[in-house]
Write a protein that holds these residues in place. Structure first.
Motif, short mmCIF file in Angstrom:
data_model
loop_
_atom_site.label_atom_id
_atom_site.label_comp_id
_atom_site.label_asym_id
_atom_site.label_seq_id
_atom_site.Cartn_x
_atom_site.Cartn_y
_atom_site.Cartn_z
N MET A 222 0.83 -1.20 0.00
CA MET A 222 0.00 0.00 0.00
C MET A 222 0.87 1.25 0.00
O MET A 222 0.54 2.25 -0.64
CB MET A 222 -0.94 0.00 1.20
N THR B 57 0.55 4.10 -2.75
CA THR B 57 0.27 5.45 -2.29
C THR B 57 1.32 6.43 -2.79
O THR B 57 1.00 7.53 -3.26
CB THR B 57 0.22 5.48 -0.75
N LEU C 154 0.35 9.56 -5.04
CA LEU C 154 0.66 10.91 -4.56
C LEU C 154 1.51 11.64 -5.59
O LEU C 154 1.39 12.84 -5.80
CB LEU C 154 1.42 10.85 -3.24
N MET D 30 5.67 10.73 2.36
CA MET D 30 5.13 9.80 3.36
C MET D 30 6.11 9.61 4.51
O MET D 30 5.71 9.55 5.68
CB MET D 30 4.80 8.47 2.71
N GLY E 135 -4.00 8.78 4.90
CA GLY E 135 -5.23 8.64 4.14
C GLY E 135 -5.78 9.99 3.73
O GLY E 135 -6.18 10.20 2.57
N VAL F 219 -3.75 11.53 0.92
CA VAL F 219 -4.07 10.96 -0.39
C VAL F 219 -5.33 11.61 -0.95
O VAL F 219 -5.39 12.01 -2.12
CB VAL F 219 -4.26 9.43 -0.29
#
Lengths: 330, 485
Positions: free
Chosen positions: A263, A267, A271, A293, A315, A318
């Motif tokens: 994930m 992500t 992003l 991140m 979350g 995102v």
């Protein structure tokens, strides 16, 4: 960097004015993430004085490298219009196999690392075979291989870590050059090479072509299946590299290597402006996404926020990134 | 009644009616306005002028549901079923009889569906999922779905295109008994024989206008074809130069792919434009793609420049100088996210490969040469291709193959969906290419276009080659008659 803008490969330089620069910047998929990263870095360095210390920055960068390497491979797959759910598990299995090469077979680290990457390439090519040759859905194929790879890791290790991996091997995860951690160097050079490949080679442009319109790609003579096969292979190879660096960092082949990387990798790519529909995105964006991140996670620690908030915040970030992207396209 | 699509008039002041117990056939070439008319009848499109009336009262159909409530149902040409559901469910989809608590009453669903189906066919098992049926059976299920609405006006749009003779005869029996029971039927088909056998009245559309109303008993296929094609048009001079002296570059013999085309043979000379005329479903696109290596032939042989040729992938064909420009520009032609330059240079990209990667500056330079040659209006070569109009996008895709130095071009509907000016420019450009020695296969469903641009014309119908005619001696009527023969 201009050739990272997927739509405009082939542009000649226009008169460079501030307006032209802004126009280009806004067109660039990763512009939003770059601004977000700068804002976050400035805010954190004001709020937490030790954020900018060399030690902290190298921790953050190293943190970003492991998931970042996996994300590089994932970006290629996403650009092509596919998805690879097995990258985390492939990283784990490769790290275990690599650890066995080092310990049980006593192979020299400088040979064990490339051998393990070849093993990862082979794992990825298994996915590639099912997707490219048998035309199966990549989501389903890699969902299955994810389980198989993760299961094999447990079968081999019976849940116990393989350690120690030896003094010579630690340099990959723990060493540093001119104060920059080795994993960061590897991550950034891999990123630079990939960015160049994507922008400037036939193979790279073919990936964009296949992701943008698979039918048309085939009709201009691109052998689509070769591209797909190879890209899934590369995703496995980058996962294996990340897994080995992490094992070196821990000085142990742990069965849990790679958990949560899937994930994180997706992500980071999203992003960075990579489209899940394929054909759009860039490596620079993914690198920035991985850094963002890691900075977020670091900021949470530095500001004494409960670590439980990390996933909530990621979350939300995102979601914000998607909204910014929506605005950018208007 | 009229209907406009943007700048194109699809239907112009068409008036027609239907009585109880009548089968009214509507015929015309592709693009004549048949489908638009049918779509208005079933509420999918709104007329931009005129009105529908029923028993003297105006009838407003805003949605397909309105039409259904008004007792009008359509059996569309394209099969439009849910593949994983059973035949019975598909037939009664949205209208399944319900029992207590709103649960579907499967027993009654099955019985009602089976009853509808039995009027058309008794070989289909109502419990099978639709995806297990043949194309023809799916077509019958689609028709059964229209029947199941208990409509009094049924619209059949090319119902027999996928059916065998036996199935078609059964369908005709049903249509006649439906009519004799007081029902009204609108019927379109390219098969003029069945129109003559079935219809009580025939309306001919051409270019969106109603050009004739014919009595089946007092008309003939020839008369129908004449009305569909209109007056014969004048053929421009300067074509049909002596092809016999020229070497044959592409020779196709007995090429066959079951259910697509059968036993196709022709020879393409250097510098020739060979038109392939045929309606949708005639197998022309499939033929083009097969020669190009997208699909493989079951039988037959191809010779290219005198050598045996069989491509297993388009890349093989491209390497030998034979290329294909697809029919669907959006789905198969352009890379919507990439630049004009890359869209054009994609097949020729290897030419710009150097040790350290692609040389974009060289590539853009060559792209600009072709932009001028083909007369494409663009901003910058680096702009995304979707910034261009359809006509200019098409020119980019055409230039793609010129930049690759191709020798044999198969162009599939190269002027579809582009404006008249761009169409003319592309056509005269193609004639210029042929003069320079390129050989072109020009596939189109518009007869006039083929007549204008080609030296010779191969007529295809339902997967078969019906004959080759020199364009100078052919007319729309003679080609249409050849197709229907």
């Amino acid at each position: 960097m201009t050739h990272e803008i997927t739509g405009t490969a082939g542009s000649r330089p226009r008169r460079a004015g501030p307006a032209e620069f802004v126009r280009r910047f806004r067109q660039w998929e990763a512009s939003g993430i770059l601004i977000a990263l700068i804002v976050l870095v400035v805010a954190l360095s004001l709020a937490a004085p030790n954020f900018l210390s060399q030690y902290n920055l190298s921790v953050v960068a190293r943190q970003a490298s492991f998931v970042g390497l996996v994300a590089l491979g994932q970006t290629l797959v996403l650009l092509m219009g596919g998805i690879d759910l097995s990258v985390g598990a492939a990283a784990g299995l490769s790290a275990i196999v690599g650890s066995l090469l080092l310990t049980a077979l006593g192979i020299h680290p400088y040979l064990a690392l490339p051998l393990t990457m070849l093993f990862g390439l082979a794992l990825g090519c298994i996915n590639g075979f099912f997707v490219a040759k048998l035309r199966l859905n990549p989501f389903i194929v890699t969902l299955a291989s994810w389980e198989v790879f993760a299961g094999l890791t447990l079968v081999i290790t019976k849940g116990a870590p393989i350690r120690p991996l030896g003094e010579d091997f630690r340099v990959f995860g723990q060493g540093s050059l001119f104060g920059v951690p080795v994993p960061v160097l590897i991550f950034l050079s891999a990123g630079l090479i990939l960015a160049y490949v994507l922008a400037r080679t036939r193979f790279g442009r073919n990936i964009y072509a296949v992701g943008g319109n698979r039918e048309a790609a085939s009709l201009v003579g691109i052998r689509v299946w070769r591209i797909e096969f190879l890209v899934f292979g590369l995703a496995g190879m980058f996962a294996a590299l990340a897994g080995m660096l992490y094992a070196s960092r821990m000085d142990a082949g742990q069965p849990s290597v790679g958990e949560g990387w899937l994930m994180g990798a997706i992500t980071a790519a999203i992003l960075g402006g990579t489209s899940l529909r394929g054909g759009q995105g860039s490596i620079v964006g993914t690198i920035l996404g991985a850094l963002l991140m890691a900075v977020l996670a670091n900021g949470i620690v530095l500001l004494n926020v409960s670590g439980y908030w990390e996933r909530v915040i990621i979350g939300l970030v995102v979601l914000i990134a998607i909204l910014v992207d929506l605005w950018r396209r208007r | 009644m009229s209907r406009r699509f943007d700048a194109v008039v699809a239907l112009d002041q068409v008036s027609l009616g239907i009585g109880a117990s009548e089968v009214h056939a509507i015929i015309g070439e592709n693009g004549a306005g048949k489908s638009t008319l049918m779509n208005i009848f079933c509420g999918k499109l709104q007329p931009s002028g005129g009105e529908l009336c029923r028993d003297g009262r105006p009838l407003v159909l805003r949605t397909p549901l309105d039409a259904q409530l008004a007792g009008i149902a359509i059996a569309p040409q394209e099969v439009n079923l849910v593949p994983a559901l059973t035949v019975a469910e598909n037939i009664l989809l949205g209208a399944q009889p319900q029992g207590r608590l709103g649960m579907i009453d499967w027993g009654r669903t099955r019985a009602q569906a089976a009853a509808c189906l039995a009027k058309l066919d008794d070989t289909i098992d109502p419990d099978l999922p639709v995806e297990r049926l043949s194309k023809a059976q799916q077509q019958l299920v689609q028709i059964a779905r229209a029947v199941a609405t208990k409509a009094r006006i049924l619209i059949f749009d090319e119902p027999t295109a996928a059916l065998t003779d036996r199935e078609a005869q059964r369908l005709f029996r049903f249509i006649r008994s439906f009519r004799d029971g007081g029902g009204s039927v609108f019927y379109t088909s390219h098969r003029l024989d069945e129109i003559l056998a079935l219809a009580d009245r025939i309306s001919v559309l051409r270019d969106g206008r109603l050009v004739a109303e014919l009595e089946p008993r007092r008309t003939s296929k020839d008369e129908m074809v004449q009305h569909m094609a209109g007056r014969p048009v004048e053929i421009g001079p300067g074509k049909g130069h002596d092809l016999q002296d020229r070497p044959v570059v592409l020779e196709v013999q007995g090429l066959t792919r079951p259910h697509e085309f059968e036993d196709i043979g022709f020879a393409l000379h250097e510098g020739e434009i060979l038109g392939i005329a045929g309606l949708v479903g005639s197998g022309r696109t499939e033929l083009g793609k097969c020669i190009f290596g997208v699909t493989s032939a079951k039988a037959g042989s191809i010779r290219l420049f005198g050598q045996p040729f069989s491509a297993s992938h388009p890349a093989d064909a491209i390497a030998r100088g034979l290329v294909y420009l697809p029919e669907e520009r959006k789905q198969e032609g352009i890379f919507p996210l990439l630049s004009i330059a890359e869209n054009m240079a994609m097949p020729a990209m290897d030419r710009f490969r150097r040790l350290l990667g692609l040389r974009f500056n060289e590539m853009v330079g060559e792209v600009e040469t072709y932009v001028r040659k083909v007369g494409i209006k663009i901003g910058e070569p680096g702009d995304v291709i979707t910034t261009l109009s359809g006509g200019n996008q098409q020119k980019v895709i055409l230039a793609r193959w010129l930049m690759k130095h191709s020798k044999v071009l198969i162009l599939d509907e190269p002027t579809r969906g582009i404006d008249v000016k761009a169409k003319f420019e592309i056509q005269s450009f193609l004639r210029g290419l042929a003069r320079q020695g390129l050989s072109i296969i020009y596939i189109s469903s518009e007869l006039q276009e083929v007549l204008d641009v080609a030296d010779r014309i191969l007529v295809m119908h339902e997967g078969r080659a019906k004959g080759i005619r020199p364009a100078g001696e052919a007319t729309q009527e003679s080609l249409l008659a050849l197709a229907m023969s």
